[in-house]
Design an enzyme around this catalytic site. Sequence first.
Site, PDB file in Angstrom:
ATOM      1  N   LYS A  11       0.822  -1.214   0.000  1.00 40.27           N
ATOM      2  CA  LYS A  11       0.000   0.000   0.000  1.00 40.27           C
ATOM      3  C   LYS A  11       0.860   1.270   0.000  1.00 40.27           C
ATOM      4  CE  LYS A  11      -4.050  -2.148   2.192  1.00 40.27           C
ATOM      5  NZ  LYS A  11      -5.062  -2.027   3.297  1.00 40.27           N
ATOM      6  N   TYR A  51     -12.556  -1.853  -3.785  1.00 38.08           N
ATOM      7  CA  TYR A  51     -13.084  -1.921  -2.413  1.00 38.08           C
ATOM      8  C   TYR A  51     -14.612  -1.791  -2.378  1.00 38.08           C
ATOM      9  CZ  TYR A  51      -8.536  -1.928  -0.020  1.00 38.08           C
ATOM     10  OH  TYR A  51      -7.310  -2.277   0.482  1.00 38.08           O
ATOM     11  N   ASN A 114      -2.147   0.332   6.647  1.00 44.18           N
ATOM     12  CA  ASN A 114      -1.614  -0.901   7.239  1.00 44.18           C
ATOM     13  C   ASN A 114      -0.745  -1.712   6.261  1.00 44.18           C
ATOM     14  OD1 ASN A 114      -3.650  -1.846   5.626  1.00 44.18           O
ATOM     15  ND2 ASN A 114      -4.854  -2.770   7.268  1.00 44.18           N
ATOM     16  N   HIS A 117      -2.284  -5.428   1.551  1.00 47.41           N
ATOM     17  CA  HIS A 117      -3.577  -6.071   1.322  1.00 47.41           C
ATOM     18  C   HIS A 117      -3.326  -7.519   0.943  1.00 47.41           C
ATOM     19  CE1 HIS A 117      -7.527  -7.061  -0.386  1.00 47.41           C
ATOM     20  NE2 HIS A 117      -6.836  -7.657  -1.342  1.00 47.41           N
ATOM     21  N   GLU A 128      -9.778 -10.587  -7.728  1.00 48.59           N
ATOM     22  CA  GLU A 128      -8.845  -9.470  -7.542  1.00 48.59           C
ATOM     23  C   GLU A 128      -7.662  -9.573  -8.513  1.00 48.59           C
ATOM     24  OE1 GLU A 128      -8.046  -9.496  -3.316  1.00 48.59           O
ATOM     25  OE2 GLU A 128     -10.061  -8.775  -2.856  1.00 48.59           O
TER      26      GLU A 128
HETATM   27  P1  IDP Z   1      -8.197  -6.652   5.613  1.00 47.32           P
HETATM   28  O1  IDP Z   1      -7.353  -5.732   4.744  1.00 47.32           O
HETATM   29  O2  IDP Z   1      -7.438  -7.139   6.816  1.00 47.32           O
HETATM   30  O3  IDP Z   1      -8.822  -7.779   4.833  1.00 47.32           O
HETATM   31  P2  IDP Z   1     -10.806  -5.341   5.608  1.00 47.32           P
HETATM   32  O4  IDP Z   1     -11.816  -5.427   6.712  1.00 47.32           O
HETATM   33  O5  IDP Z   1     -11.082  -6.074   4.346  1.00 47.32           O
HETATM   34  O6  IDP Z   1      -9.392  -5.755   6.220  1.00 47.32           O
HETATM   35  O7  IDP Z   1     -10.628  -3.785   5.297  1.00 47.32           O
HETATM   36  C1  IDP Z   1      -9.990  -3.362   4.108  1.00 47.32           C
HETATM   37  C2  IDP Z   1      -9.058  -2.220   4.455  1.00 47.32           C
HETATM   38  O8  IDP Z   1      -9.841  -1.101   4.914  1.00 47.32           O
HETATM   39  C3  IDP Z   1      -8.077  -2.478   5.608  1.00 47.32           C
HETATM   40  O9  IDP Z   1      -6.923  -3.183   5.222  1.00 47.32           O
HETATM   41  C4  IDP Z   1      -7.754  -1.076   6.052  1.00 47.32           C
HETATM   42  O10 IDP Z   1      -6.827  -0.434   5.163  1.00 47.32           O
HETATM   43  C5  IDP Z   1      -9.123  -0.394   5.913  1.00 47.32           C
HETATM   44  N1  IDP Z   1      -9.896  -0.447   7.168  1.00 47.32           N
HETATM   45  C6  IDP Z   1     -10.520  -1.530   7.709  1.00 47.32           C
HETATM   46  N2  IDP Z   1     -11.153  -1.217   8.854  1.00 47.32           N
HETATM   47  C7  IDP Z   1     -10.937   0.115   9.044  1.00 47.32           C
HETATM   48  C8  IDP Z   1     -11.347   1.047  10.065  1.00 47.32           C
HETATM   49  O11 IDP Z   1     -12.039   0.711  11.031  1.00 47.32           O
HETATM   50  N3  IDP Z   1     -10.908   2.341   9.909  1.00 47.32           N
HETATM   51  C9  IDP Z   1     -10.156   2.752   8.848  1.00 47.32           C
HETATM   52  N4  IDP Z   1      -9.764   1.915   7.864  1.00 47.32           N
HETATM   53  C10 IDP Z   1     -10.144   0.610   7.971  1.00 47.32           C
HETATM   54 MG    MG Z   2     -10.243  -7.647   3.297  1.00 52.65          MG
END
Ligand code: IDP
Ligand code: MG
Length: 140
Positions: A11, A51, A114, A117, A128
């Site tokens: 990312k 997304y 974070n 992905h 994807e």
């Molecule tokens: P994942 O990447 O671990 O699969 P997902 O729930 O699919 O997590 O969420 C996609 C992305 O959205 C996350 O990697 C993160 O960048 C962002 N995200 C998820 N939850 C939050 C939140 O509560 N606040 C802000 N960004 C979030």
């Molecule tokens: Mg996810």
Amino acid sequence: MAVTRTFSIIKPDATRRNLTGAITKMLEDAGLRVVASKRIQMTKEQAEGFYAVHAERPFFNDLVSFMISGPVVVQVLEGEDAVKANRDVMGATNPADAAEGTIRKTFAESIEANSAHGSDSDENAAIEIAYFFKPEEIVG
Ligand code: IDP
Ligand code: MG
């Protein structure tokens, strides 16, 4: 177990800090092979489509803005049970909850920024991968 493929993104928070190599090494050390890789600047439309499953979540607009804030590296990874292997080395979504030694524990700046992905199922991995790569761009 079978050799399968998954989809990964390094990312913008990570490419900005020059962590492409460090994160790729952690993926490779976890038994995953990079069978396709390219550095791209996602458009807003691409990020929204990628997304789309999160379109109703309160963080959606911020997430799309973040994902287009700089270049990303999209990759296809291959290995034994690749989806699980990738998610294990990536760690929990929130770096505060991620295990020691994972990519997100080591590098993530926040729950949003974070660093990585990874697809969450074989079905979504196929979707994807096809969203970003033509079959001939993947060389196993
Ligand atoms: P994942 O990447 O671990 O699969 P997902 O729930 O699919 O997590 O969420 C996609 C992305 O959205 C996350 O990697 C993160 O960048 C962002 N995200 C998820 N939850 C939050 C939140 O509560 N606040 C802000 N960004 C979030
Ligand atoms: Mg996810």
